[in-house]
Design an enzyme around this catalytic site. Structure first.
Site, PDB file in Angstrom:
ATOM      1  N   ARG A   1      -6.993  -7.950  -9.165  1.00 54.92           N
ATOM      2  CA  ARG A   1      -7.697  -9.220  -9.409  1.00 54.92           C
ATOM      3  C   ARG A   1      -9.163  -8.911  -9.649  1.00 54.92           C
ATOM      4  O   ARG A   1      -9.580  -7.764  -9.544  1.00 54.92           O
ATOM      5  CB  ARG A   1      -7.586 -10.108  -8.164  1.00 54.92           C
ATOM      6  CG  ARG A   1      -8.091  -9.362  -6.926  1.00 54.92           C
ATOM      7  CD  ARG A   1      -8.150 -10.242  -5.702  1.00 54.92           C
ATOM      8  NE  ARG A   1      -8.162  -9.476  -4.473  1.00 54.92           N
ATOM      9  CZ  ARG A   1      -9.248  -8.984  -3.894  1.00 54.92           C
ATOM     10  NH1 ARG A   1     -10.425  -9.148  -4.454  1.00 54.92           N
ATOM     11  NH2 ARG A   1      -9.168  -8.318  -2.773  1.00 54.92           N
TER      12      ARG A   1
ATOM     13  N   GLU B   1      -2.304   7.406   8.064  1.00 52.92           N
ATOM     14  CA  GLU B   1      -3.074   8.376   7.285  1.00 52.92           C
ATOM     15  C   GLU B   1      -4.199   8.962   8.112  1.00 52.92           C
ATOM     16  O   GLU B   1      -4.561   8.431   9.171  1.00 52.92           O
ATOM     17  CB  GLU B   1      -3.573   7.775   5.967  1.00 52.92           C
ATOM     18  CG  GLU B   1      -4.520   6.619   6.112  1.00 52.92           C
ATOM     19  CD  GLU B   1      -4.905   5.965   4.777  1.00 52.92           C
ATOM     20  OE1 GLU B   1      -4.096   5.964   3.828  1.00 52.92           O
ATOM     21  OE2 GLU B   1      -6.025   5.441   4.693  1.00 52.92           O
TER      22      GLU B   1
ATOM     23  N   HIS C   1     -14.308  -3.562   8.859  1.00 58.20           N
ATOM     24  CA  HIS C   1     -13.642  -3.113   7.636  1.00 58.20           C
ATOM     25  C   HIS C   1     -13.777  -4.127   6.502  1.00 58.20           C
ATOM     26  O   HIS C   1     -12.980  -4.161   5.578  1.00 58.20           O
ATOM     27  CB  HIS C   1     -12.145  -2.816   7.871  1.00 58.20           C
ATOM     28  CG  HIS C   1     -11.913  -1.773   8.911  1.00 58.20           C
ATOM     29  ND1 HIS C   1     -12.443  -0.511   8.835  1.00 58.20           N
ATOM     30  CD2 HIS C   1     -11.223  -1.805  10.073  1.00 58.20           C
ATOM     31  CE1 HIS C   1     -12.075   0.184   9.890  1.00 58.20           C
ATOM     32  NE2 HIS C   1     -11.345  -0.582  10.671  1.00 58.20           N
TER      33      HIS C   1
ATOM     34  N   LYS D   1       0.836  -1.201   0.000  1.00 59.49           N
ATOM     35  CA  LYS D   1       0.000   0.000   0.000  1.00 59.49           C
ATOM     36  C   LYS D   1       0.873   1.254   0.000  1.00 59.49           C
ATOM     37  O   LYS D   1       0.511   2.263  -0.608  1.00 59.49           O
ATOM     38  CB  LYS D   1      -0.915   0.008   1.226  1.00 59.49           C
ATOM     39  CG  LYS D   1      -2.042  -1.047   1.190  1.00 59.49           C
ATOM     40  CD  LYS D   1      -3.050  -0.760   2.294  1.00 59.49           C
ATOM     41  CE  LYS D   1      -3.777  -1.983   2.813  1.00 59.49           C
ATOM     42  NZ  LYS D   1      -4.773  -2.564   1.926  1.00 59.49           N
TER      43      LYS D   1
HETATM   44  P1  ADP Z   1     -11.333  -6.358  -0.521  1.00 55.70           P
HETATM   45  O1  ADP Z   1     -11.939  -6.335   0.847  1.00 55.70           O
HETATM   46  O2  ADP Z   1      -9.829  -6.247  -0.529  1.00 55.70           O
HETATM   47  O3  ADP Z   1     -11.993  -5.432  -1.469  1.00 55.70           O
HETATM   48  P2  ADP Z   1     -12.944  -8.624  -1.373  1.00 55.70           P
HETATM   49  O4  ADP Z   1     -14.060  -8.092  -0.607  1.00 55.70           O
HETATM   50  O5  ADP Z   1     -13.058  -8.742  -2.861  1.00 55.70           O
HETATM   51  O6  ADP Z   1     -11.573  -7.814  -1.097  1.00 55.70           O
HETATM   52  O7  ADP Z   1     -12.546 -10.046  -0.764  1.00 55.70           O
HETATM   53  C1  ADP Z   1     -11.929 -10.117   0.456  1.00 55.70           C
HETATM   54  C2  ADP Z   1     -11.046 -11.336   0.538  1.00 55.70           C
HETATM   55  O8  ADP Z   1     -11.801 -12.417   1.062  1.00 55.70           O
HETATM   56  C3  ADP Z   1     -10.499 -11.840  -0.753  1.00 55.70           C
HETATM   57  O9  ADP Z   1      -9.337 -11.198  -1.133  1.00 55.70           O
HETATM   58  C4  ADP Z   1     -10.229 -13.255  -0.374  1.00 55.70           C
HETATM   59  O10 ADP Z   1      -8.982 -13.343   0.307  1.00 55.70           O
HETATM   60  C5  ADP Z   1     -11.257 -13.633   0.627  1.00 55.70           C
HETATM   61  N1  ADP Z   1     -12.311 -14.489   0.056  1.00 55.70           N
HETATM   62  C6  ADP Z   1     -13.629 -14.253   0.093  1.00 55.70           C
HETATM   63  N2  ADP Z   1     -14.316 -15.257  -0.453  1.00 55.70           N
HETATM   64  C7  ADP Z   1     -13.429 -16.168  -0.871  1.00 55.70           C
HETATM   65  C8  ADP Z   1     -13.506 -17.433  -1.571  1.00 55.70           C
HETATM   66  N3  ADP Z   1     -14.667 -17.973  -1.929  1.00 55.70           N
HETATM   67  N4  ADP Z   1     -12.382 -18.054  -1.860  1.00 55.70           N
HETATM   68  C9  ADP Z   1     -11.204 -17.532  -1.522  1.00 55.70           C
HETATM   69  N5  ADP Z   1     -11.061 -16.374  -0.882  1.00 55.70           N
HETATM   70  C10 ADP Z   1     -12.148 -15.680  -0.558  1.00 55.70           C
HETATM   71  P1  ADP Z   2      -7.919  -3.793   2.866  1.00 51.98           P
HETATM   72  O1  ADP Z   2      -6.684  -4.109   2.082  1.00 51.98           O
HETATM   73  O2  ADP Z   2      -7.975  -4.524   4.136  1.00 51.98           O
HETATM   74  O3  ADP Z   2      -9.135  -3.881   2.003  1.00 51.98           O
HETATM   75  P2  ADP Z   2      -8.244  -0.894   2.693  1.00 51.98           P
HETATM   76  O4  ADP Z   2      -7.124   0.077   2.688  1.00 51.98           O
HETATM   77  O5  ADP Z   2      -8.912  -1.146   1.388  1.00 51.98           O
HETATM   78  O6  ADP Z   2      -7.721  -2.252   3.316  1.00 51.98           O
HETATM   79  O7  ADP Z   2      -9.307  -0.402   3.775  1.00 51.98           O
HETATM   80  C1  ADP Z   2     -10.382  -1.231   4.159  1.00 51.98           C
HETATM   81  C2  ADP Z   2     -11.491  -0.387   4.784  1.00 51.98           C
HETATM   82  O8  ADP Z   2     -11.014   0.362   5.921  1.00 51.98           O
HETATM   83  C3  ADP Z   2     -12.092   0.658   3.881  1.00 51.98           C
HETATM   84  O9  ADP Z   2     -13.079   0.131   3.022  1.00 51.98           O
HETATM   85  C4  ADP Z   2     -12.652   1.650   4.885  1.00 51.98           C
HETATM   86  O10 ADP Z   2     -13.868   1.187   5.431  1.00 51.98           O
HETATM   87  C5  ADP Z   2     -11.631   1.633   6.007  1.00 51.98           C
HETATM   88  N1  ADP Z   2     -10.624   2.710   5.815  1.00 51.98           N
HETATM   89  C6  ADP Z   2      -9.468   2.606   5.138  1.00 51.98           C
HETATM   90  N2  ADP Z   2      -8.791   3.768   5.147  1.00 51.98           N
HETATM   91  C7  ADP Z   2      -9.521   4.651   5.868  1.00 51.98           C
HETATM   92  C8  ADP Z   2      -9.351   6.026   6.265  1.00 51.98           C
HETATM   93  N3  ADP Z   2      -8.267   6.724   5.926  1.00 51.98           N
HETATM   94  N4  ADP Z   2     -10.317   6.615   7.000  1.00 51.98           N
HETATM   95  C9  ADP Z   2     -11.418   5.914   7.367  1.00 51.98           C
HETATM   96  N5  ADP Z   2     -11.629   4.620   7.032  1.00 51.98           N
HETATM   97  C10 ADP Z   2     -10.702   3.984   6.291  1.00 51.98           C
END
Ligand code: ADP
Ligand code: ADP
Ligand code: MG
Length: 680
Positions: free
Chosen positions: A292, A200, A235, A116
């Site tokens: 992805r 942040e 989150h 990140k």
């Molecule tokens: P993000 O929160 O990063 O946007 P997603 O919501 O797309 O990612 O999915 C969160 C994570 O949950 C995926 O990256 C994966 O690791 C895991 N995950 C959820 N469902 C499955 C599944 N059916 N098979 C494998 N991994 C899964």
């Molecule tokens: P991950 O890789 O676990 O998906 P993200 O950086 O995408 O991590 O953040 C996941 C979630 O955390 C976001 O969808 C949001 O709800 C919360 N979040 C992330 N950054 C911030 C921020 N700077 N302020 C408030 N909420 C945040």
């Protein structure tokens, strides 16, 4: 096009990829762990290769075994799905080295976005807006604290290598900084093997809005608009929708262009998602890029009439993007609900177990192109288990509507028809969530669930009479087989005996409750608290359950009338547990089986009576036997179950009044039992 691909994943995403491959005439190879030998994704593919034990570390994350499986089966390309190896640079590189096409971005793009911190540095150069913060190399605690002080509290600490909502800490004040940093770094090293963090500004009431991007090998890159994924717990996303409520055309274009710039900055190819965090005023900042296909991709497919897996396959094969930016339009509104095996009332703790009963609303499976009906993406079927080894997602339910209001109504209806018994699920929680005022009025932000705790987690409600009547109907029906005649005919022996009053006791989380029944010709009078109803026209249609492991499960659709009004429901029963699905709700009632408690109440003055009609199936004592308290005396079969009658106290069996095979009616004396409690 490819003739054969290997799908390096499991569950619904493996099924999802297989469905499109099949539609395009591409052969598929599944891989599976020992826990998944009979899984749906194995069945949906043309070939399947075992790759190791249940633990993902030993199977779905074993790069060499997956590559070997692809080579052995002659697959030309590998689709990684999401999770597992999908964002693993080494895997993408290993595929390439083995002469296999990785259906995803180049390894270099995965690396660029994998951290990140590094991604933010790149985005800064590409003029993509960032949340104020520090994402550099210096990891000294004092220095980071100074940065946090400068940014202003609250701040968010994030593991640079983090994902899935893990490795984040909110810090409210400078005094708390060092402790939070230490704990964040601990989690980061344990979960991701890298303790680098970034700091942040923690935004107040932000929205999570992400842009789907797609790039081909010819240098073209488009955006397929946004998804709003603000509704989260821990989150992690719970509901996702597209388009984002309140989005203006100008802001959509600005976010879309920023996302395309982000993709281009890393030489992106394939499907990717650029996640932004947005303020309520619409200003937005880059958060991260997921390199992805995303879990929530179906909402985008629904509003753009595309099949993103088809796009992935075409792009990976070297073909140009199927559509240009100006050809992409938004049609209607789509919402996805993630149905999880988890317990919302216990902090969303995952639950495991078997889906003994599964009834889904009418929907198409995985279908994308032009799918304007409900869609369900799932990797499990009735009778399958949700194991502790993998993600506890049961299914994704995706609905489409001409507008948000229609989509919401359809989602409400579909969730009301989603019936699962066997493990805890979030279905009822989701139904409350989509109907809640803030969600219905699109007053969205990432704290929606916590802020509306009282509405979303109501105290358990008293069981309505109709629900007790539905459960009771199944009990009455089960007696039919045991007593000569139909319970609705006046000739039934036990009613002639004058015993036409019954009490059915049930309990649930809210406590215990009783339904009093009085039999009259062709009807029952029901009384529950102050309520009195007449029960007539009971009809039961038993359902076939598909799995032999469900021996002790009965499921039936029940129809009856209460005061002439039709009441419909589904009742699933295991032993004394009744799952009643009625009017969109799921009630779990424990029936207090009077036979199991026979000794407690029915033994009076040396009589042991039958607490309900049934058949004697075994005598466990002989006349004259001297027994201890609790000794099993005889076994009755009633309502399709065996019940053992125990000695209420130490004593002597004076006389056995029935033989094996005899039908007995409710209230008759079964044996004469002597010896007072204090006599031995
Ligand atoms: P993000 O929160 O990063 O946007 P997603 O919501 O797309 O990612 O999915 C969160 C994570 O949950 C995926 O990256 C994966 O690791 C895991 N995950 C959820 N469902 C499955 C599944 N059916 N098979 C494998 N991994 C899964
Ligand atoms: P991950 O890789 O676990 O998906 P993200 O950086 O995408 O991590 O953040 C996941 C979630 O955390 C976001 O969808 C949001 O709800 C919360 N979040 C992330 N950054 C911030 C921020 N700077 N302020 C408030 N909420 C945040
Ligand atoms: Mg994220």
């Amino acid at each position: 096009m490819f003739k054969k691909i290997l799908i390096a994943n499991r569950g619904e995403i493996a099924c999802r990829v297989a469905a499109t491959a099949r539609r395009l005439g591409i052969q598929t190879v599944a891989v599976y762990s020992e826990a998944d030998a009979t899984a749906l994704h194995v069945e949906m593919c043309d070939e399947a290769i075992a790759i190791g034990p249940a633990a993902a570390q030993e199977s779905y994350l074993k790069i060499d075994r997956i590559i070997a499986a692809a080579l052995a089966t002659g697959a030309e390309a590998v689709h990684p799905g999401y999770g597992f190896l999908s964002e693993n640079e080494a895997f993408a590189a290993a595929c390439e080295q083995a002469g296999l096409v990785f259906i995803g971005p180049p390894a270099a793009a995965i690396r660029a976005m994998g951290s990140k911190s590094a991604a933010k540095t790149l985005m800064e150069k590409a003029d993509v807006p960032l949340v104020p913060g520090y994402h550099g190399e210096n990891q000294e605690a004092d220095f980071l604290q100074q940065q946090a002080d400068k940014i202003g509290y609250p701040v968010l600490l994030k593991a640079s290598a983090g994902g899935g909502g893990k490795g984040m800490r909110i810090v409210e004040a400078s005094a708390d900084f060092k402790a939070a940093l230490a704990s964040c770094k601990r989690e980061a090293i344990n979960s991701f093997g890298d303790d680098k963090v970034l700091v942040e500004k923690y935004l107040v009431r932000p929205r999570h809005i992400e842009i789907q991007v797609f790039a081909d090998t010819k240098g073209e890159c488009v955006y397929l608009f946004e998804r709003d994924c603000s509704v989260q717990r821990r989150h992690q996303k719970v509901l996702e929708e597209a388009p984002a409520p309140g989005m203006t055309a100008a802001r959509r274009a600005a976010m879309g262009e920023a996302a395309v710039a982000a993709a281009k900055a890393v030489g992106y190819v394939g499907a990717g998602t650029v996640e932004f965090i947005a303020n309520q005023d619409g200003s937005f900042y880059f958060m991260e890029m997921n390199t992805r296909l995303q879990v929530e991709h179906p909402v985008t497919e629904m509003i753009t009439d595309t099949d993103l897996v088809e796009w992935q396959l075409k792009v990976a094969y070297g073909l140009p993007l199927p559509k240009k930016q100006h050809e992409l339009v938004i049609h209607g509104h789509a919402i996805e609900a993630r149905i999880y095996a988890e317990n919302p009332d216990k902090g969303f703790l995952p639950s495991t177990g078997r889906l003994h009963y599964l009834h889904t609303p009418a929907a198409v499976n995985f279908e994308t192109v032009g799918a304007k009906s409900n869609r369900i993406d799932s990797g499990v079927r009735a009778g399958d288990a949700i194991s502790p080894f993998y993600d506890p997602m049961i299914a994704k339910l995706i609905v489409w509507g001409e507008d948000r209001e229609q989509a919401l109504l359809r989602m409400g209806q579909a969730l009301a028809e989603y019936q699962i018994a066997g493990l805890a699920t979030n279905v009822a929680f989701l139904a409350r969530l989509i109907k809640s005022a803030p969600f219905a009025s699109a007053d969205l932000d990432t704290g929606l669930i916590e802020r509306n705790h009282d509405v979303l987690f109501p105290a358990p409600q008293a069981v309505p009479l109709a629900v007790l009547a539905l459960a009771t109907a199944v009990l009455l029906d089960a007696e039919k087989g045991e007593v000569a005649g139909d319970p609705w005919t006046i000739n039934s022996g036990w009613r002639m005996n004058g015993l036409c009053k019954r009490v059915m006791e049930f309990s649930d989380d809210a406590g215990s409750t009783a339904l009093n029944l009085t039999y009259q010709p062709q009807q029952w009078l029901l009384q529950h608290g102050d309520e009195h109803r007449t029960l007539t026209d009971l009809r039961l249609v038993k359902e076939m359950l598909p799995n032999p492991s469900q021996k002790n499960f009965d499921a039936a659709k029940v129809a009856l009338r209460l005061d002439g009004k039709v009441v419909l429901g589904t009742v699933v029963r295991t032993q004394a547990m009744f799952h009643v699905f009625h009017a969109g709700h799921h009630w779990q009632l424990l029936w207090r089986d009077p036979i199991a408690h026979a000794g407690e109440a029915e033994e009076e003055g040396g009589r042991l009576t039958a607490p309900m009609p049934g058949k004697i199936i075994a005598l466990l004592v002989v006349q004259g036997a001297v027994v201890e308290k609790g000794a099993p005396l005889l076994i009755m079969e009633a309502m399709k179950m065996e019940h053992t009658i125990h000695a209420p106290h130490a004593g002597i069996v004076e006389e056995l009044l029935y033989a094996v095979g005899d039908q007995v009616i409710e209230g008759v004396q079964l044996l004469a039992f002597g010896g007072a409690e204090d006599s031995k």
